[in-house]
Design a protein around this motif. Structure first.
Motif, mmCIF file in Angstrom:
data_model
loop_
_atom_site.group_PDB
_atom_site.id
_atom_site.type_symbol
_atom_site.label_atom_id
_atom_site.label_comp_id
_atom_site.label_asym_id
_atom_site.label_seq_id
_atom_site.Cartn_x
_atom_site.Cartn_y
_atom_site.Cartn_z
ATOM 1 N N GLY A 1 -108.600 -40.315 57.999
ATOM 2 C CA GLY A 1 -109.194 -39.002 58.192
ATOM 3 C C GLY A 1 -109.015 -38.058 57.024
ATOM 4 N N VAL A 2 -108.684 -38.598 55.861
ATOM 5 C CA VAL A 2 -108.588 -37.794 54.640
ATOM 6 C C VAL A 2 -109.483 -38.415 53.577
ATOM 7 N N SER A 3 -109.914 -37.586 52.654
ATOM 8 C CA SER A 3 -110.848 -38.032 51.632
ATOM 9 C C SER A 3 -110.132 -38.465 50.356
ATOM 10 N N VAL A 4 -110.490 -39.639 49.888
ATOM 11 C CA VAL A 4 -110.105 -40.131 48.569
ATOM 12 C C VAL A 4 -111.402 -40.608 47.929
ATOM 13 N N ASP A 5 -111.751 -40.063 46.786
ATOM 14 C CA ASP A 5 -112.993 -40.434 46.120
ATOM 15 C C ASP A 5 -112.868 -41.808 45.465
ATOM 16 N N ALA A 6 -113.995 -42.481 45.341
ATOM 17 C CA ALA A 6 -114.013 -43.794 44.694
ATOM 18 C C ALA A 6 -113.479 -43.709 43.267
ATOM 19 N N ILE A 7 -113.789 -42.617 42.568
ATOM 20 C CA ILE A 7 -113.288 -42.464 41.194
ATOM 21 C C ILE A 7 -111.772 -42.387 41.177
ATOM 22 N N GLU A 8 -111.174 -41.815 42.233
ATOM 23 C CA GLU A 8 -109.722 -41.762 42.311
ATOM 24 C C GLU A 8 -109.136 -43.157 42.531
ATOM 25 N N VAL A 9 -109.840 -43.983 43.262
ATOM 26 C CA VAL A 9 -109.407 -45.375 43.443
ATOM 27 C C VAL A 9 -109.392 -46.074 42.082
ATOM 28 N N VAL A 10 -110.411 -45.807 41.279
ATOM 29 C CA VAL A 10 -110.524 -46.433 39.957
ATOM 30 C C VAL A 10 -109.447 -45.892 39.011
ATOM 31 N N VAL A 11 -109.232 -44.590 39.004
ATOM 32 C CA VAL A 11 -108.258 -43.977 38.105
ATOM 33 C C VAL A 11 -106.830 -44.344 38.514
#
Length: 79
Positions: A49-59
């Protein structure tokens, strides 16, 4: 690992077919791509229920770094 990290490790292992997930397991070394980063970000949103952006997964490509980011988002959501 605490509960959120255990759940995140299960998501990571499921999406990437990665048998062992430790703090320094690298998203790309497990076969991650930009598409799987989008899928993982969506599964994190659905599960926690919290947001993590795909770019954050990559970084934050190491599991431990992503787990710490998730922990901070969960803590912020709880307060």
């Amino acid at each position: 690992m605490h509960d959120a990290q255990t759940k995140l490790a299960a998501l990571w292992a499921d999406l990437l077919n990665c048998e062992e997930v430790t703090g320094d397991t690298d998203f790309f070394d497990c076969g991650g791509t930009s598409i799987t980063a989008v899928h993982l970000a969506a599964r994190i949103q659905e599960t926690f229920g919290v947001s993590v952006d795909a770019i954050e997964v990559v970084v934050e490509k190491e599991f431990g770094k992503l787990a710490r980011l998730l922990d901070s988002r969960l803590a912020a959501a709880a307060s």
